[in-house]
Design a protein around this motif. Structure first.
Motif, PDB file in Angstrom:
ATOM      1  N   PRO A  12      -4.140  -3.040   0.215  1.00 34.49           N
ATOM      2  CA  PRO A  12      -2.976  -2.354   0.788  1.00 34.49           C
ATOM      3  C   PRO A  12      -1.812  -2.344  -0.211  1.00 34.49           C
ATOM      4  O   PRO A  12      -1.796  -3.111  -1.168  1.00 34.49           O
ATOM      5  N   MET A  28       2.096  -3.037  -1.483  1.00 38.13           N
ATOM      6  CA  MET A  28       3.153  -4.017  -1.233  1.00 38.13           C
ATOM      7  C   MET A  28       4.285  -3.259  -0.542  1.00 38.13           C
ATOM      8  O   MET A  28       4.646  -2.162  -0.979  1.00 38.13           O
ATOM      9  N   PRO A  53      -1.331  -1.144  -5.139  1.00 37.11           N
ATOM     10  CA  PRO A  53      -1.988  -2.325  -5.703  1.00 37.11           C
ATOM     11  C   PRO A  53      -2.282  -2.097  -7.183  1.00 37.11           C
ATOM     12  O   PRO A  53      -2.385  -0.954  -7.641  1.00 37.11           O
ATOM     13  N   TYR A  72      -0.308   6.892   1.015  1.00 38.27           N
ATOM     14  CA  TYR A  72       0.159   5.734   1.791  1.00 38.27           C
ATOM     15  C   TYR A  72       0.223   6.129   3.257  1.00 38.27           C
ATOM     16  O   TYR A  72       0.678   7.229   3.587  1.00 38.27           O
ATOM     17  N   MET A 115       3.719  -1.886   8.929  1.00 39.16           N
ATOM     18  CA  MET A 115       2.502  -2.210   8.168  1.00 39.16           C
ATOM     19  C   MET A 115       2.089  -0.942   7.435  1.00 39.16           C
ATOM     20  O   MET A 115       2.390   0.164   7.876  1.00 39.16           O
ATOM     21  N   LYS A 133      -1.094   1.041   4.802  1.00 38.23           N
ATOM     22  CA  LYS A 133      -2.439   1.054   4.214  1.00 38.23           C
ATOM     23  C   LYS A 133      -2.434   2.011   3.030  1.00 38.23           C
ATOM     24  O   LYS A 133      -1.602   2.921   2.973  1.00 38.23           O
ATOM     25  N   SER A 188      -7.601   1.096   3.116  1.00 31.45           N
ATOM     26  CA  SER A 188      -7.515  -0.342   2.842  1.00 31.45           C
ATOM     27  C   SER A 188      -7.306  -1.088   4.157  1.00 31.45           C
ATOM     28  O   SER A 188      -7.132  -0.483   5.224  1.00 31.45           O
ATOM     29  N   TYR A 243      -4.713  -3.435   6.454  1.00 28.53           N
ATOM     30  CA  TYR A 243      -3.264  -3.332   6.628  1.00 28.53           C
ATOM     31  C   TYR A 243      -2.555  -4.314   5.697  1.00 28.53           C
ATOM     32  O   TYR A 243      -3.057  -5.410   5.434  1.00 28.53           O
ATOM     33  N   SER A 244      -1.358  -3.934   5.250  1.00 25.85           N
ATOM     34  CA  SER A 244      -0.500  -4.890   4.541  1.00 25.85           C
ATOM     35  C   SER A 244      -0.015  -5.927   5.557  1.00 25.85           C
ATOM     36  O   SER A 244      -0.139  -5.738   6.765  1.00 25.85           O
ATOM     37  N   SER A 245       0.579  -6.988   5.055  1.00 24.84           N
ATOM     38  CA  SER A 245       1.132  -7.975   5.990  1.00 24.84           C
ATOM     39  C   SER A 245       2.357  -7.353   6.692  1.00 24.84           C
ATOM     40  O   SER A 245       3.013  -6.462   6.137  1.00 24.84           O
TER      41      SER A 245
END
Length: 214
Positions: free
Chosen positions: A112, A114, A131, A153, A192, A194, A204, A206-208
């Motif tokens: 994911p 940042m 990434p 994104y 969040m 991806k 991807s 999910y991001s945090s």
């Protein structure tokens, strides 16, 4: 001789496979059917599909681990590769165990983005960063995955008054800075994101979660 043959079969590595995240590619295997003797060691080779000679991976020659980093050896990301592993124990060597064919560009898992959240009174501004691959530019910075793929994104918002599963897609595209407007003050929002590769139809994880109260 029969005992040696049995031991050869029992120590032969199982389930040899490549795993790859953002082109960080490692070869993994499991020990053979024998309860692993303490002195079992492993030897790793690799090659590009179509080549006749296998290359030894020196760092993974006579190791006790069940993983070998082949990131640098698989840097031609469009090429298909094979890896193979053999085991030795008590002076007996197993046959080689072969991986499936592995093409990094097709098979690596893309992580994911940042996400950084900056908020103003009725909107949230997000900064997204792709990434990075392990491969470096001449100046030393790591090359982002957007150099290798047409990445989009996907940004999701969770309004914390709603339940966790209720994620709303609020943006899909290539912008690195996104403004989400018309939000309610005093409400907690979580974001969040991806990465999505249209050509491979793959997303991807999910991001945090990044949460903020306006």
């Amino acid at each position: 001789v029969l005992e040696n043959q049995d031991l050869q079969d029992l120590i032969k590595p199982q389930k040899v496979e490549f795993r790859s995240l953002n082109f960080n590619s490692t070869l993994h295997w499991q020990p053979g059917r024998a309860r692993e003797a303490r002195d079992t060691v492993y030897f790793v080779q690799y090659k590009v599909y179509g080549q006749s000679t296998w290359q030894n991976k020196d760092d993974c020659w006579g190791i006790q681990k069940h993983v070998c980093d082949l990131t640098n050896e698989t840097s031609e990301i469009q090429e298909p590769y094979y890896g193979r592993v053999k085991a030795a124990s008590a002076g007996v060597y197993s046959n080689w165990s072969l991986s499936c064919r592995f093409t990094p560009w097709r098979e690596t898992v893309i992580g994911p983005p940042m996400v950084t959240v900056v908020h103003s009174n009725k909107s949230i501004i997000l900064k997204l960063q792709a990434p990075r691959s392990p491969y470096k530019r001449k100046r030393g910075s790591k090359i982002p995955m957007t150099n290798y793929y047409d990445l989009l994104y996907q940004v999701f918002i969770i309004n914390n008054l709603l339940d966790e599963q209720h994620r709303v897609l609020v943006y899909e595209g290539k912008d690195k800075v996104i403004k989400i407007e018309d939000l309610r003050p005093g409400v907690s929002y979580c974001i969040m994101a991806k990465t999505y590769v249209p050509l491979l139809d793959r997303s991807s994880a999910y991001s945090s979660r990044q949460c903020t109260v306006l």
